[in-house]
Each structure stands twice: as C-alpha cells, then as structure tokens.
Design a protein around this motif. Structure first.
Motif, short mmCIF file in Angstrom:
data_model
loop_
_atom_site.label_atom_id
_atom_site.label_comp_id
_atom_site.label_asym_id
_atom_site.label_seq_id
_atom_site.Cartn_x
_atom_site.Cartn_y
_atom_site.Cartn_z
N TYR A 141 0.84 -1.20 0.00
CA TYR A 141 0.00 0.00 0.00
C TYR A 141 0.87 1.24 0.00
CZ TYR A 141 -3.93 -3.03 1.04
OH TYR A 141 -4.88 -3.99 0.97
N GLN A 142 0.29 2.36 -0.42
CA GLN A 142 1.00 3.63 -0.42
C GLN A 142 0.36 4.57 0.59
OE1 GLN A 142 0.92 5.15 -4.41
NE2 GLN A 142 2.34 3.61 -5.17
N SER A 143 1.16 5.51 1.07
CA SER A 143 0.62 6.49 2.01
C SER A 143 0.23 7.75 1.25
CB SER A 143 1.65 6.82 3.09
OG SER A 143 2.80 7.38 2.50
N LEU A 144 -0.67 8.51 1.84
CA LEU A 144 -1.18 9.73 1.23
C LEU A 144 -1.38 10.76 2.32
CD1 LEU A 144 -2.48 11.20 -1.26
CD2 LEU A 144 -4.64 10.17 -0.53
N TYR A 145 -0.88 11.96 2.10
CA TYR A 145 -1.06 13.04 3.06
C TYR A 145 -2.41 13.72 2.81
CZ TYR A 145 -0.59 17.45 5.50
OH TYR A 145 -0.81 18.52 6.31
N ILE A 146 -3.21 13.82 3.84
CA ILE A 146 -4.50 14.52 3.76
C ILE A 146 -4.45 15.65 4.77
CG2 ILE A 146 -6.98 14.33 4.09
CD1 ILE A 146 -6.70 11.36 3.34
N ARG A 147 -4.70 16.84 4.31
CA ARG A 147 -4.60 18.02 5.17
C ARG A 147 -5.89 18.20 5.97
NH1 ARG A 147 -1.24 23.01 4.41
NH2 ARG A 147 -2.21 24.53 5.78
N ARG A 148 -6.17 17.25 6.84
CA ARG A 148 -7.35 17.30 7.69
C ARG A 148 -7.07 16.51 8.97
NH1 ARG A 148 -13.27 14.68 6.51
NH2 ARG A 148 -14.14 15.25 8.51
N THR A 149 -7.54 17.00 10.08
CA THR A 149 -7.35 16.32 11.35
C THR A 149 -8.50 15.36 11.60
OG1 THR A 149 -6.20 18.24 12.25
CG2 THR A 149 -7.05 16.66 13.82
N TYR A 150 -8.16 14.13 11.92
CA TYR A 150 -9.17 13.11 12.21
C TYR A 150 -9.20 12.74 13.69
CZ TYR A 150 -9.93 12.46 7.26
OH TYR A 150 -10.25 12.66 5.94
N GLY A 151 -8.27 13.23 14.45
CA GLY A 151 -8.24 12.93 15.88
C GLY A 151 -7.33 13.92 16.58
N SER A 152 -7.35 13.86 17.86
CA SER A 152 -6.47 14.74 18.64
C SER A 152 -6.01 13.98 19.88
CB SER A 152 -7.19 16.03 19.04
OG SER A 152 -8.30 15.72 19.86
N GLY A 153 -4.98 14.46 20.48
CA GLY A 153 -4.45 13.82 21.68
C GLY A 153 -3.99 14.87 22.66
N LEU A 154 -3.49 14.40 23.76
CA LEU A 154 -2.98 15.29 24.80
C LEU A 154 -1.47 15.24 24.82
CD1 LEU A 154 -5.42 14.34 27.70
CD2 LEU A 154 -5.52 16.36 26.24
N ILE A 155 -0.86 16.38 25.06
CA ILE A 155 0.58 16.41 25.24
C ILE A 155 0.88 16.23 26.73
CG2 ILE A 155 0.95 17.88 23.24
CD1 ILE A 155 1.39 20.22 25.20
N PRO A 156 2.05 15.73 27.05
CA PRO A 156 2.40 15.62 28.47
C PRO A 156 2.41 17.00 29.13
CG PRO A 156 3.91 14.35 27.10
CD PRO A 156 3.05 15.16 26.18
N PHE A 157 1.96 17.05 30.36
CA PHE A 157 1.86 18.33 31.07
C PHE A 157 3.13 18.71 31.80
CE2 PHE A 157 -2.67 17.01 30.90
CZ PHE A 157 -3.12 18.04 30.11
N THR A 158 4.02 17.74 32.01
CA THR A 158 5.25 18.01 32.75
C THR A 158 6.45 17.57 31.92
OG1 THR A 158 5.31 15.84 33.80
CG2 THR A 158 4.07 17.58 34.95
N PHE A 159 7.61 18.06 32.31
CA PHE A 159 8.83 17.65 31.63
C PHE A 159 9.08 16.15 31.85
CE2 PHE A 159 13.48 17.12 31.45
CZ PHE A 159 13.66 17.45 30.12
N GLU A 160 8.76 15.65 33.04
CA GLU A 160 8.91 14.23 33.33
C GLU A 160 8.01 13.39 32.41
OE1 GLU A 160 10.70 11.02 34.89
OE2 GLU A 160 11.23 13.10 35.34
#
Length: 82
Positions: free
Chosen positions: A27-46
């Motif tokens: 299969y090949q990959s394709l870039y789509i300029r649309r967000t389908y999900g989101s996540g959280l970034i870590p809140f601390t340096f640890e």
C-alpha cells in the motif's frame, strides 16, 4: 488492518509498526490536510521524557524486527542469474 494481521501488541509503538507492515504489503501512504483525531501532550517535563523514551524504545523494537526490510537494497528485487 485485517490483511496485515491487526495490531501487534509486542511493540510499544504499535501504530508505527502497523504502518510499516501496511507499506510492506504494497500500500502507499497519502497526506491529507485534515485532522481526524487529537491527543494530549504531556503536562510536565517528566511526562515528556517518558513519552519520548517510549517512542525511542518502540523505534528500536521496530528496527530489531524489521531491519532487513529497511535497508536501501531490500527493495531492489532478486538479481537475474544468467
């Protein structure tokens, strides 16, 4: 996902490992300029250090299992023997 056998739970970065198996299946990959999900970034340096460690560890796991197929000449095909 069914064609590649689903998620492999042996790898801590199973999404990246599954992506590699999808590409290896032809299969090949394709870039789509649309967000389908989101996540959280870590809140601390640890938390950030733990996340980056998991990503690095997962990358090493993937390299250990798939290193032969990641070499540049692995896609050249078999040589023609006269």
């Amino acid at each position: 996902m069914q064609e590649i056998g689903g998620w492999d739970e042996w790898c801590i970065t199973e999404d990246a490992e599954a992506s590699l198996r999808i590409l290896k299946a032809g299969y090949q990959s394709l870039y789509i300029r649309r967000t389908y999900g989101s996540g959280l970034i870590p809140f601390t340096f640890e938390g950030l250090k733990k996340q980056r460690f998991r990503w690095c560890f997962g990358g090493i796991q993937i390299l250990k299992k798939h290193w032969l197929s990641l070499l540049p000449w692995s896609h050249w095909g078999s040589p023609i023997i006269a």
